[in-house]
Design an enzyme around this catalytic site. Structure first.
Site, PDB file in Angstrom:
ATOM      1  N   HIS A   1       0.848  -1.195   0.000  1.00  0.00           N
ATOM      2  CA  HIS A   1       0.000   0.000   0.000  1.00  0.00           C
ATOM      3  C   HIS A   1       0.876   1.235   0.000  1.00  0.00           C
ATOM      4  O   HIS A   1       1.941   1.235   0.618  1.00  0.00           O
ATOM      5  CB  HIS A   1      -0.903   0.006   1.250  1.00  0.00           C
ATOM      6  CG  HIS A   1      -2.056   0.944   1.115  1.00  0.00           C
ATOM      7  ND1 HIS A   1      -1.961   2.269   1.427  1.00  0.00           N
ATOM      8  CD2 HIS A   1      -3.307   0.739   0.653  1.00  0.00           C
ATOM      9  CE1 HIS A   1      -3.128   2.839   1.178  1.00  0.00           C
ATOM     10  NE2 HIS A   1      -3.962   1.939   0.709  1.00  0.00           N
TER      11      HIS A   1
ATOM     12  N   ASP B   1      -7.942  -5.520   0.189  1.00  0.00           N
ATOM     13  CA  ASP B   1      -8.435  -6.392  -0.873  1.00  0.00           C
ATOM     14  C   ASP B   1      -8.060  -7.854  -0.686  1.00  0.00           C
ATOM     15  O   ASP B   1      -8.549  -8.718  -1.402  1.00  0.00           O
ATOM     16  CB  ASP B   1      -7.887  -5.918  -2.236  1.00  0.00           C
ATOM     17  CG  ASP B   1      -8.452  -4.570  -2.600  1.00  0.00           C
ATOM     18  OD1 ASP B   1      -9.630  -4.347  -2.306  1.00  0.00           O
ATOM     19  OD2 ASP B   1      -7.713  -3.751  -3.163  1.00  0.00           O
TER      20      ASP B   1
HETATM   21  N1  ACO Z   1       4.256  -7.658  -4.759  1.00  0.00           N
HETATM   22  C1  ACO Z   1       5.599  -7.651  -4.954  1.00  0.00           C
HETATM   23  N2  ACO Z   1       6.371  -6.536  -4.851  1.00  0.00           N
HETATM   24  C2  ACO Z   1       5.743  -5.392  -4.531  1.00  0.00           C
HETATM   25  C3  ACO Z   1       4.357  -5.332  -4.304  1.00  0.00           C
HETATM   26  C4  ACO Z   1       3.610  -6.530  -4.426  1.00  0.00           C
HETATM   27  N3  ACO Z   1       2.298  -6.543  -4.235  1.00  0.00           N
HETATM   28  N4  ACO Z   1       4.004  -4.067  -4.006  1.00  0.00           N
HETATM   29  C5  ACO Z   1       5.122  -3.344  -4.047  1.00  0.00           C
HETATM   30  N5  ACO Z   1       6.198  -4.147  -4.338  1.00  0.00           N
HETATM   31  C6  ACO Z   1       7.591  -3.733  -4.429  1.00  0.00           C
HETATM   32  C7  ACO Z   1       7.872  -2.951  -5.700  1.00  0.00           C
HETATM   33  O1  ACO Z   1       8.310  -3.783  -6.735  1.00  0.00           O
HETATM   34  C8  ACO Z   1       8.933  -1.983  -5.242  1.00  0.00           C
HETATM   35  O2  ACO Z   1      10.157  -2.677  -5.214  1.00  0.00           O
HETATM   36  P1  ACO Z   1      11.542  -1.877  -5.523  1.00  0.00           P
HETATM   37  O3  ACO Z   1      11.652  -0.830  -4.446  1.00  0.00           O
HETATM   38  O4  ACO Z   1      12.582  -2.940  -5.434  1.00  0.00           O
HETATM   39  O5  ACO Z   1      11.387  -1.292  -6.902  1.00  0.00           O
HETATM   40  C9  ACO Z   1       8.562  -1.680  -3.784  1.00  0.00           C
HETATM   41  O6  ACO Z   1       7.826  -2.822  -3.338  1.00  0.00           O
HETATM   42  C10 ACO Z   1       7.713  -0.417  -3.610  1.00  0.00           C
HETATM   43  O7  ACO Z   1       6.586  -0.530  -4.475  1.00  0.00           O
HETATM   44  P2  ACO Z   1       5.915   0.682  -5.273  1.00  0.00           P
HETATM   45  O8  ACO Z   1       5.124   0.144  -6.404  1.00  0.00           O
HETATM   46  O9  ACO Z   1       6.959   1.703  -5.570  1.00  0.00           O
HETATM   47  O10 ACO Z   1       4.954   1.253  -4.151  1.00  0.00           O
HETATM   48  P3  ACO Z   1       3.700   2.166  -4.411  1.00  0.00           P
HETATM   49  O11 ACO Z   1       3.425   2.856  -3.114  1.00  0.00           O
HETATM   50  O12 ACO Z   1       3.896   3.014  -5.618  1.00  0.00           O
HETATM   51  O13 ACO Z   1       2.552   1.101  -4.761  1.00  0.00           O
HETATM   52  C11 ACO Z   1       0.749  -0.409  -4.640  1.00  0.00           C
HETATM   53  C12 ACO Z   1       1.569   0.677  -3.902  1.00  0.00           C
HETATM   54  C13 ACO Z   1       0.304   0.118  -6.012  1.00  0.00           C
HETATM   55  C14 ACO Z   1      -0.498  -0.712  -3.815  1.00  0.00           C
HETATM   56  C15 ACO Z   1       1.618  -1.682  -4.814  1.00  0.00           C
HETATM   57  O14 ACO Z   1       1.998  -2.168  -3.539  1.00  0.00           O
HETATM   58  C16 ACO Z   1       0.905  -2.797  -5.590  1.00  0.00           C
HETATM   59  O15 ACO Z   1       0.954  -2.796  -6.828  1.00  0.00           O
HETATM   60  N6  ACO Z   1       0.224  -3.741  -4.889  1.00  0.00           N
HETATM   61  C17 ACO Z   1      -0.544  -4.783  -5.551  1.00  0.00           C
HETATM   62  C18 ACO Z   1      -1.884  -4.232  -6.018  1.00  0.00           C
HETATM   63  C19 ACO Z   1      -2.851  -3.983  -4.879  1.00  0.00           C
HETATM   64  O16 ACO Z   1      -3.062  -4.827  -4.014  1.00  0.00           O
HETATM   65  N7  ACO Z   1      -3.477  -2.795  -4.918  1.00  0.00           N
HETATM   66  C20 ACO Z   1      -4.512  -2.418  -3.933  1.00  0.00           C
HETATM   67  C21 ACO Z   1      -4.090  -1.245  -3.125  1.00  0.00           C
HETATM   68  S1  ACO Z   1      -5.240  -0.927  -1.850  1.00  0.00           S
HETATM   69  C22 ACO Z   1      -6.515  -0.170  -2.652  1.00  0.00           C
HETATM   70  O17 ACO Z   1      -6.431   0.474  -3.636  1.00  0.00           O
HETATM   71  C23 ACO Z   1      -7.799  -0.403  -2.013  1.00  0.00           C
END
Ligand code: ACO
Length: 431
Positions: A308, A366
């Site tokens: 998140h 979720d």
């Molecule tokens: N699985 C594996 N790796 C992940 C995940 C994941 N679910 N989420 C983040 N990471 C990693 C990224 O690859 C990144 O790694 P790096 O630093 O080596 O490049 C690091 O963790 C940070 O991730 P970002 O994408 O930069 O974080 P951001 O805050 O932009 O994204 C998000 C948050 C979009 C929710 C992300 O965690 C994600 O895509 N999760 C899966 C989708 C999801 O469950 N979304 C629902 C969110 S809650 C909602 O909207 C109700």
């Protein structure tokens, strides 16, 4: 704006600037950069708004480090346990818990608006029969603006109020219609003797050929899902609603914009993607394979329902949702549901893995919601529409708050331009 509480000094290229600072009631202080360009001729650059406050708001607060979510100051855990969705709607809209009289009057008003204009039904037949319910919702919610002309004047507080009530009352009806259309069943009209969540389940699952009794356990679980999703401060879809509304667009069109934004798998679409992922994993022995894929930089796969932007400790909604999943599946006698077993084991393994621990990736709201929705009988395509229904009150509360803010301006970000500089047009024969 609150009173100024400090000053930040910025020095660059031989310039010295003093920028006002403000303290929120809780959370980090902010530096006001609103006059930066006028005073110093530079922009700030923050793609994804990771460090930028876009507005002043008194509705919802998240402490991502502590895993805390407050609606008007009340912790989400207390509201999920003791309150119910329509009371939460009142709280978000008006800022206080209603008295018994206020609650009764509010519920009466919402209930009286549950039907939609009969002509609106015709919109659905314009969609292919297998259209995703989110596709229908974007269009049909936007189309409300063509039916309720008496609530389109955004400068009239009374019309804003009517639009808000209409939206809270009619979006469940439209969501249920989107579902019925997608499975080829006749629409079921709202039944105002039922409470908000039970009415929604009735509109989704009743058929004219048979009597349908709403299971109170499922109605309570549905109400809790609505409550947990009701608002979440300046997330992508809420910021979309605010941005659309900042130009003076009508409220139904703004909420349709919010629905469009919510649809993406990085936001509200994650609940559908998460359940599909859990089903694809299928059995606990396949979990390590998927964990390895999630950690592989060359694989675009991510663990859906994990991570998140704001929560870096845990998502308090996920905790309530997990308890609710156990409770609902237990009461339905399906606690050995294989998807729930995979989810629990996946969570356990991921939370012991240094990749997820170091990056502070925890289950989000979720992760467990899809399991409950599936147990209720919803297909995965309905998960995001149900999220949109629940979030409508948050969008409309934030939209109303924005329009009553005297400092409100049209949202208009700037950019770091890296394209071509000025060049002359070349005739086609010379290219
Ligand atoms: N699985 C594996 N790796 C992940 C995940 C994941 N679910 N989420 C983040 N990471 C990693 C990224 O690859 C990144 O790694 P790096 O630093 O080596 O490049 C690091 O963790 C940070 O991730 P970002 O994408 O930069 O974080 P951001 O805050 O932009 O994204 C998000 C948050 C979009 C929710 C992300 O965690 C994600 O895509 N999760 C899966 C989708 C999801 O469950 N979304 C629902 C969110 S809650 C909602 O909207 C109700």
């Amino acid at each position: 704006m609150p009173d100024q509480t400090g000053t930040a000094k910025l020095s660059f290229a031989g310039k010295e600037l003093e920028l006002p600072m403000y303290s929120p009631s809780v959370g980090p202080d902010v530096i006001d950069i609103g006059k930066l360009y006028a005073q110093a001729g530079v922009f700030t650059h923050d793609p994804g708004f990771t460090s930028t406050s876009s507005c002043e708001s008194a509705i919802t607060f998240i402490d991502g480090e502590e895993g805390e979510l407050l609606y008007r100051g009340y912790p989400i855990e207390q509201l999920a346990e003791k309150s119910h969705y329509l009371e939460v709607c009142f709280l978000l809209l008006y800022g206080h818990l209603p008295t018994a009289e206020e609650a009764e009057a509010f519920e009466f008003r919402v209930t009286r608006h549950t039907m939609v204009h009969e002509q609106l039904l015709k919109f659905f037949s314009g969609y292919r029969r297998d259209a995703h319910p989110m596709a229908t919702m974007v269009g049909v919610v936007g189309a409300l603006s063509a039916f309720y002309h008496d609530s389109l004047d955004i400068n009239d507080p009374w019309q804003r109020e009517v639009a808000a009530i209409r939206m809270i009352a009619k979006v469940p009806t439209i969501t249920a219609m989107a579902y019925k259309y997608s499975i080829g069943q006749p629409f079921v009209y709202p039944k105002n003797s039922l409470d908000y969540a039970a009415n929604f389940l009735h509109m989704c699952f009743a058929v004219p050929a048979e009597d349908y009794e709403v299971n109170p356990i499922l109605a309570r679980a549905m109400d809790r899902i609505f409550t947990l999703h009701a608002d979440h401060e300046q997330n992508a879809s809420t910021s979309t609603v605010r941005l659309a509304g900042s130009s003076g667009a009508n409220p139904f069109a703004c909420v349709a914009a919010g629905i469009a934004c919510l649809w993406g798998p990085a936001h509200g679409g994650a609940n559908q993607a998460c359940l599909e992922m859990l089903k694809e994993i299928g059995t606990v022995d396949r979990i390590p394979e998927f964990i390895a894929r999630a950690k592989d930089k060359d694989d675009p796969f991510r663990l859906m329902g994990f991570g998140h932007r704001v929560y870096k400790n845990f998502d308090p909604r996920a905790k309530v949702m997990k308890e609710s999943a156990d409770e609902v599946l237990g009461l339905l006698g399906i606690e050995n549901n294989p998807t729930l077993q995979v989810a629990k084991e996946l969570e356990r393994i991921a939370l012991e893995d240094s990749y997820f621990v170091d990056k502070k990736l925890y289950p989000n709201v979720d992760f467990y919601s899809g399991i409950i929705l599936e147990a209720m009988g919803f297909p995965t395509s309905m998960f995001t529409p149900i999220f949109a229904l629940s979030r409508t009150v948050g969008w409309i509360s934030q939209w109303k708050e924005m329009l009553s803010d005297p400092n409100q301006k049209i949202g208009r970000p700037r950019q770091l331009y890296t394209g071509e500089t000025r060049r002359d047009y070349i005739d086609v024969e010379d290219r």
